[in-house]
Scaffold this motif. Structure first.
Motif, short mmCIF file in Angstrom:
data_model
loop_
_atom_site.label_atom_id
_atom_site.label_comp_id
_atom_site.label_asym_id
_atom_site.label_seq_id
_atom_site.Cartn_x
_atom_site.Cartn_y
_atom_site.Cartn_z
N LEU A 153 0.83 -1.21 0.00
CA LEU A 153 0.00 0.00 0.00
C LEU A 153 0.86 1.26 0.00
N GLU A 188 -12.13 -0.33 3.63
CA GLU A 188 -11.45 0.98 3.70
C GLU A 188 -10.18 0.96 2.83
N ILE A 189 -9.44 -0.15 2.93
CA ILE A 189 -8.21 -0.28 2.13
C ILE A 189 -8.54 -0.21 0.64
N LYS A 229 -9.72 3.47 -0.30
CA LYS A 229 -8.61 4.43 -0.32
C LYS A 229 -7.62 4.12 -1.44
N SER A 230 -7.34 2.84 -1.63
CA SER A 230 -6.41 2.45 -2.71
C SER A 230 -6.97 2.85 -4.06
N VAL A 249 -3.48 4.93 4.40
CA VAL A 249 -3.93 3.57 4.07
C VAL A 249 -2.89 2.51 4.44
N ALA A 290 -3.46 0.86 7.71
CA ALA A 290 -4.69 0.08 7.89
C ALA A 290 -4.44 -1.41 8.14
N PRO A 291 -3.43 -2.03 7.55
CA PRO A 291 -3.22 -3.47 7.82
C PRO A 291 -2.91 -3.79 9.27
N TRP A 301 -10.72 -4.20 5.13
CA TRP A 301 -10.51 -4.41 3.69
C TRP A 301 -11.28 -3.40 2.85
#
Lengths: 281, 303
Positions: free
Chosen positions: A177, A251-252, A255-256, A238, A241-242, A249
């Motif tokens: 990310l 949100e990731i 945003k990605s 982002v 986030a992990p 997932w």
């Protein structure tokens, strides 16, 4: 396609034939192990802060500090500091050729401007990918060697303890990310680089946009909520986030997607500008 | 076959037309000189032909094909050296040529060695171009233009920065490329004697417009302002006499040598005039050089 691949290959060769490319790699190689050593030798202030915030509710045996924790905190350089290594290369990749006059020997070949721009863009992506993962490998590797491994304890709406194996997987996702985040910076400076024949302008321009956007993203003024969704820096977090539980997932992905859209827009505008540009230098 | 054909080609930068309504024709096998003063539009024209600059008006064809029909592939048959020979300074000459060869559709190592031999750079091919002198870079510029055995070679000031021996070699090379390898050469140069020595055809461009084009010999022979050098026993008196004659366009005296500007068919009348006025005529030599032609042409245009 074959010509595009050849062009990409030679763009990578050009990037790695220039000393400025190695500034980032050398800095990371020297600085990160030094930080790890100093942390190991003198401790990490965040440990005390964390313990204070926990109060009497949790009893922790041993130390919170390990190589993963320091690597986790080091990822904060991705916001403003690390992009310098990116723009050093991406800001010069187009403008540098304009300034040096080498477009005259490049564009008079049977290669289209689309292929030139795309090859350079892909080479920029390759460099960005390498240097981000280089930071990851040096950071985690030297962290484990010097400070030591163990579970990662992060504070995200409470305490989250991740096992060493899970931590490594989450770092892998985080660095993937981070590549997307740094590609936004790279593609912005690539755009500026396409519009000028001066290698310094795109670096300063990108940094000006990045810093202003970052300030507007983080400053706590309600009135700025209107513009925040349009600032790419709003989505830069982002890569942290992990380290939440469960991994967000949705949100990731959201945003990605926004960050990739920025990359596509910046690339498209670069292509549009360069396709119409007269090479007069 | 027409190798270069422009049709009302023009380029405007803001309010200024750098090139206007240009109709240039270069045929296969010609060594075509492209002449004009600084800022006349030579480089802009060359850059338009090489896709470095987008034309504002008009179209052009290369090797009988329009860019729209042939696409970028047509440039695999074109070699060019545009103005300064700029290379990737941080790479060796060999690496530069390998890269440019690959982007030209693939050139084998033997051909690279061949062109390095032609420009006498084989021994220094492994040096970074940064360490090259201007003359060496110029020669490398010519090498990259010839790398992929093009049918059309566009050279912009190819002898700039070379020593006299290098200039001579490049001129011989240009002639050999046209004669032995049947390449068509478009040669832009400020050096009038270079064009005169090397080119079979030429065009003169001024203020972005074409002034004249054709075979060099024809243009010099048919000109109205032919220069004839006259040597007589009393040059000053002869000069004063000639000055009063209205059928003579212009006359000047340089170190006992009288230069008379008049059409070629008036030369017998000049001889008769001098004899009639009791001058001993030692010689009457037609001496229209390209330099005379070029300078007089532009002087006439600019009033």
């Amino acid at each position: 396609m074959v010509l595009l691949l050849k062009a990409w290959f030679y763009e990578v060769v050009k990037i790695f034939n220039r000393w400025r490319t190695y500034i980032g790699f050398v800095t990371i190689t020297i600085l990160v192990p030094i930080i790890m050593y100093l942390t190991h030798r003198f401790g990490f202030d965040v440990q005390d802060q964390a313990l204070r915030s926990l109060g009497d509710s949790v009893v922790l045996v041993g130390t919170l500090v390990n190589g993963f924790l320091v690597s986790y905190y080091l990822m904060n350089v991705m916001w403003v500091h690390f992009p310098f290594f990116i723009v050093l290369v991406s800001g010069d990749i187009m403008a540098g050729e304009g300034a040096a006059g080498t477009f005259r020997i490049l564009l008079t070949r049977p290669i289209s401007r689309f292929q030139v721009v795309t090859a350079k863009f892909l080479a920029t992506f390759f460099y960005t990918f390498l240097i981000v993962f280089f930071l990851g490998v040096i950071s985690i590797g030297s962290g484990m060697l010097i400070v030591g491994g163990g579970d990662l304890l992060v504070f995200d709406k409470g305490i989250l303890i991740l096992s060493q194996n899970e931590t490594l997987l989450r770092f892998l996702l985080a660095y993937c990310l981070a590549v997307v985040v740094q590609m936004v910076v790279a593609s912005l400076s690539f755009l500026f680089s396409s519009a000028t024949s001066n290698g310094i302008g795109p670096i300063i321009g990108t940094y000006a946009v990045l810093v202003v956007s970052y300030i507007l993203s983080v400053i706590q003024i309600d009135a700025l909520d209107v513009i925040r969704p349009y600032l790419f820096t709003t989505y830069f977090d982002v890569f942290f986030a992990p380290f939440a539980s469960p991994i967000p997932w949705g949100e990731i992905a959201r945003k990605s997607a926004v960050l990739v859209a920025y990359v596509v827009v910046f690339y498209s505008v670069s292509l549009w500008i360069f396709s119409r540009k007269d090479i007069t230098s | 076959m027409m190798v270069i054909q422009t049709n009302s080609l023009g380029k405007r930068f803001g309010d200024r037309w750098a090139v206007k309504d240009l109709n240039l024709s270069v045929e296969k096998g010609q060594i075509f000189g492209f002449l004009g003063p600084n800022g006349a539009g030579k480089s802009t024209t060359i850059r338009m032909l090489l896709r470095l600059i987008r034309p504002s008006t008009g179209t052009f064809m290369l090797l009988g094909k329009s860019l729209r029909d042939a696409g970028q592939h047509i440039y695999s048959r074109v070699g060019a050296l545009v103005e300064k020979p700029d290379f990737y300074l941080y790479m060796t000459a060999l690496k530069n040529l390998k890269m440019l060869g690959a982007l030209s559709g693939g050139v084998d190592d033997r051909r690279i060695e061949e062109v390095l031999d032609i420009v006498h750079l084989r021994d220094r091919a492994d040096e970074n171009v940064r360490n090259y002198s201007h003359g060496m870079r110029q020669r490398l510029g010519i090498a990259q233009a010839l790398l992929h055995r093009p049918e059309l070679v566009i050279l912009d000031e190819p002898t700039s920065g070379l020593d006299p021996e290098g200039i001579h070699e490049i001129r011989e090379l240009i002639v050999a490329l046209a004669r032995e390898h049947e390449m068509t050469i478009l040669l832009s140069s400020h050096l009038l004697h270079e064009i005169e020595q090397v080119c079979t055809h030429m065009a003169i461009i001024d203020n972005g417009t074409l002034v004249v084009q054709g075979a060099v010999d024809d243009l010099l022979r048919k000109t109205d302002f032919y220069v004839t050098e006259v040597s007589v026993d009393n040059p000053e008196r002869a000069y004063n006499h000639l000055q009063t004659e209205d059928w003579i366009k212009d006359v000047s005296l340089e170190k006992d040598l009288i230069k008379v500007h008049l059409p070629a068919d008036k030369r017998p009348a000049l001889a008769e005039f001098l004899v009639r006025n009791h001058f001993k005529v030692f010689s009457i030599i037609p001496r229209t050089s390209l330099e005379d032609y070029y300078l007089t042409l532009l002087k006439t245009r600019h009033g």
